[in-house]
Design an enzyme around this catalytic site. Sequence first.
Site, mmCIF file in Angstrom:
data_model
loop_
_atom_site.group_PDB
_atom_site.id
_atom_site.type_symbol
_atom_site.label_atom_id
_atom_site.label_comp_id
_atom_site.label_asym_id
_atom_site.label_seq_id
_atom_site.Cartn_x
_atom_site.Cartn_y
_atom_site.Cartn_z
ATOM 1 N N TYR A 257 0.850 -1.188 0.000
ATOM 2 C CA TYR A 257 0.000 0.000 0.000
ATOM 3 C C TYR A 257 0.894 1.250 0.000
ATOM 4 O O TYR A 257 2.114 1.135 -0.071
ATOM 5 C CB TYR A 257 -0.997 -0.059 1.175
ATOM 6 N N ARG B 249 -6.983 -14.848 10.024
ATOM 7 C CA ARG B 249 -8.102 -15.716 9.669
ATOM 8 C C ARG B 249 -8.510 -16.681 10.775
ATOM 9 O O ARG B 249 -9.675 -17.068 10.870
ATOM 10 C CB ARG B 249 -7.755 -16.463 8.387
ATOM 11 N N CYS C 286 -16.627 -16.391 5.938
ATOM 12 C CA CYS C 286 -15.725 -17.507 6.203
ATOM 13 C C CYS C 286 -16.384 -18.817 5.800
ATOM 14 O O CYS C 286 -17.552 -19.047 6.132
ATOM 15 C CB CYS C 286 -15.366 -17.534 7.685
ATOM 16 N N GLU D 92 -24.663 -43.086 8.449
ATOM 17 C CA GLU D 92 -23.740 -42.890 7.320
ATOM 18 C C GLU D 92 -23.575 -44.229 6.617
ATOM 19 O O GLU D 92 -23.267 -45.234 7.259
ATOM 20 C CB GLU D 92 -22.401 -42.364 7.882
HETATM 21 C C1 LIG Z 1 -10.160 -10.533 4.497
HETATM 22 C C2 LIG Z 1 -8.788 -10.065 4.839
HETATM 23 C C3 LIG Z 1 -8.510 -8.703 4.824
HETATM 24 C C4 LIG Z 1 -7.248 -8.240 5.179
HETATM 25 N N1 LIG Z 1 -7.027 -6.899 5.258
HETATM 26 C C5 LIG Z 1 -5.869 -6.425 5.774
HETATM 27 C C6 LIG Z 1 -5.688 -5.063 6.058
HETATM 28 O O1 LIG Z 1 -6.576 -4.222 5.874
HETATM 29 N N2 LIG Z 1 -4.500 -4.670 6.569
HETATM 30 C C7 LIG Z 1 -3.498 -5.538 6.812
HETATM 31 O O2 LIG Z 1 -2.432 -5.121 7.280
HETATM 32 N N3 LIG Z 1 -3.644 -6.852 6.560
HETATM 33 C C8 LIG Z 1 -4.798 -7.321 6.070
HETATM 34 N N4 LIG Z 1 -4.975 -8.666 5.894
HETATM 35 C C9 LIG Z 1 -3.871 -9.576 6.206
HETATM 36 C C10 LIG Z 1 -3.982 -10.112 7.643
HETATM 37 O O3 LIG Z 1 -3.893 -9.094 8.586
HETATM 38 C C11 LIG Z 1 -2.886 -11.153 7.903
HETATM 39 O O4 LIG Z 1 -1.642 -10.517 7.812
HETATM 40 C C12 LIG Z 1 -2.939 -12.313 6.930
HETATM 41 O O5 LIG Z 1 -4.257 -12.771 6.780
HETATM 42 C C13 LIG Z 1 -2.058 -13.480 7.365
HETATM 43 O O6 LIG Z 1 -2.389 -13.896 8.649
HETATM 44 P P1 LIG Z 1 -3.322 -15.193 8.948
HETATM 45 O O7 LIG Z 1 -2.669 -16.337 8.260
HETATM 46 O O8 LIG Z 1 -3.323 -15.316 10.441
HETATM 47 O O9 LIG Z 1 -4.651 -14.878 8.380
HETATM 48 C C14 LIG Z 1 -6.217 -9.150 5.522
HETATM 49 C C15 LIG Z 1 -6.510 -10.511 5.527
HETATM 50 C C16 LIG Z 1 -7.767 -10.979 5.201
HETATM 51 C C17 LIG Z 1 -8.050 -12.445 5.247
HETATM 52 S S1 SF4 Z 2 -12.642 -18.423 4.451
HETATM 53 FE FE1 SF4 Z 2 -12.439 -18.947 6.611
HETATM 54 S S2 SF4 Z 2 -11.442 -20.950 6.527
HETATM 55 FE FE2 SF4 Z 2 -11.125 -20.054 4.504
HETATM 56 S S3 SF4 Z 2 -9.161 -18.958 4.733
HETATM 57 FE FE3 SF4 Z 2 -10.745 -17.473 5.159
HETATM 58 S S4 SF4 Z 2 -10.902 -17.529 7.388
HETATM 59 FE FE4 SF4 Z 2 -9.843 -19.390 6.784
#
Ligand SMILES: Cc1cc2nc3c(=O)[nH]c(=O)nc-3n(C[C@H](O)[C@H](O)[C@H](O)COP(=O)(O)O)c2cc1C
Ligand code: SF4
Length: 644
Positions: free
Chosen positions: A169, A315, A357, A408
């Site tokens: 960004y 997530r 999700c 099942e």
């Molecule tokens: C739907 C979604 C939106 C995200 N938006 C941002 C954001 O606005 N700013 C940011 O720094 N990271 C954003 N991320 C990245 C997350 O903060 C995080 O760094 C990334 O999902 C990896 O971590 P995780 O594996 O625990 O999800 C976003 C992630 C997801 C899934």
């Molecule tokens: S949709 Fe839900 S299960 Fe799939 S990556 Fe995103 S948080 Fe994880």
Amino acid sequence: MLSHLFNPIRIGSMDVKNRLLMSAMSINFGVDENCHVTDPLMEYFVERAKGGVGMMLVGGGSVHPGGQELPDLPQMYDDSCIPSLRTMVERVKPYDVKFGVQLMHGGRQSYLPEKVAPSAIPAPAVVKGEVRALEIEEIRELVSCFGEAARRCREAGFDFVEIHGAHGYLINQFMAPNSNIRMDEYGGSFENRTRFLFEILEAVRTKAGKDFPVGLRINGNDYIENGWELKDTVRLAPGLEKAGAAYLHISGGVYGSTELTIPSMYTPQGCFVHLAEAVKKVVELPVITVGRIKDPRHADRIIQEGKADMVALGRSIIADPRYPAKAEKGEFDRIRPCVGCCLGCIHAVLAKEPGGCVVNPNVGREYRLNREDGQVIPRKILVVGAGPAGMAAARLFALRGHDVTVCEKEEASGGLLSLAAKAPGRGELDDILNFFRQELNRLGVGICFNTPLTAGFLKEINPDRVILATGSMPDMPVIKGLFQSKMALVTNVDLLRGKDKAGEKVIVLGGGMTGLITADFLADPGKEVVVLNRKKSFAEEMSSNDRYYLRERLKKNKVVLYKNVNIRSFSDDGVVFKVKGESEAVTLAGFDTVVISEKQQPVRDAKKLEKESRAKFHFIGDAKSPRHLMYCISEAEEIACSID
Ligand SMILES: Cc1cc2nc3c(=O)[nH]c(=O)nc-3n(C[C@H](O)[C@H](O)[C@H](O)COP(=O)(O)O)c2cc1C
Ligand code: SF4
């Protein structure tokens, strides 16, 4: 029990109860037409605050209308945003969480048609549109906008802010040589490229107050040619510490990078930890890591081994807001696991849909009902089929106080999802099945295996309702020569089940998700594989992040992909087909197997028993119509909530 994850930590002037931060996520719902926050976003955060996380960030807080990343994100660029933000903070406050906002400007990665950036260079992927280089006066104005936005956050009652200097960004665009070719004091040398960031940090501290904690999210690596690298982060970090940052949150990736910021199930868990570890060696202030840290024991080890001071979960907290509370009690099996599919969350928001999700249908609907509570008249429920839809329905019926029986016809639970989990890199799909299995066990819901639904069984159980989650089966296409060919003809289901085997040279018919993962399953041990896709694109039902890693694997394993294929006929050892737009037909020969992996058809035999029962029958999941897992779980939970 975990020894480190639930130790308190001091972050700037804040005492934080544990080492878990819910990272900023632009969830793209819960704002009105002025981008002021509304009930759905408030309740989304209340639910997560109740879940026990130590710190929590609102994602995508826009500091300027021209830098809004996505349409439905909260704005911080006008004082009119303060009242609704204050209401949200007040709702969250009772739950002992430090609540902050991530402040950002999307620059060339904004969804807006006209974008600004340090230089007029478009983003390499994901977004399209004009990019204009910022004038010096505009840069100064934006610095001030970050400061003002931080002031508004403080006035609204937030505990801290995070400056988004990562993920490609605007701030990251200034820092990275591939997006900044300016010749003035904001481009060229390392000092010039990082000047915007330091000026923002100073403006935020001045406007919000020196005692107001300001964290920084920066990339440890952009993973793109001529991008920002780990050596740059290590060089920058001590300067940020000196300039008053409260913490450094180290992430990775930009739009178009080789390693994605939001990696899918194909990526190792904890994929960015080494970046934080390197930064931690050069600063004293708290360092936060992130990236597929799913298992609380893993998170605890990261802290214990001194690789980071805090762990950010993105997530995992979408999938289960109660992750921290369950982890603290040692209830690891009770955490509803994120499976790394990227479909309900990031894929949806990048398509400008509300984030959700696949495994947790409650996301964004928290404000409407608490689905696991509620007074019900206990009813006898018979669930037919123990795939993900059947197990999800059985669990919620049982939690709501109903008397549930599951039958099942196979000897094991999991349905087609357990077969998909056998393809390389997709084992995490089993995690959600194991979650449901353990939940049914905990709730005392037994599964009668090797038990198809018969009139006798129906009579014995005598249910009030029957939920048919009987899944789907491969639909055999009718194509000239297919059934006469000397090649072995198998379905992807029988292949993954181990019932049938493929030879060494295989044609996979079908380029959807199941076709591609089947091709990978075959090519990984060295078979020669060609995929014929009669549709115009591959695996449309997958998220682009997940599909990216799969396509890379197929490339590595030399799988040949054809799309837009019109098959003329199969021969004894191959096929003749035409690709749309090409004049010459293609002839493939020397093959020994055809794997059918195109359409699925619902299995609905049990419906005929409805007339023999007083019960009402309901179809859910693939038995209703074969679709993605997301619909199976949400339909299952919806039916379980709709019967009182
Ligand atoms: C739907 C979604 C939106 C995200 N938006 C941002 C954001 O606005 N700013 C940011 O720094 N990271 C954003 N991320 C990245 C997350 O903060 C995080 O760094 C990334 O999902 C990896 O971590 P995780 O594996 O625990 O999800 C976003 C992630 C997801 C899934
Ligand atoms: S949709 Fe839900 S299960 Fe799939 S990556 Fe995103 S948080 Fe994880």
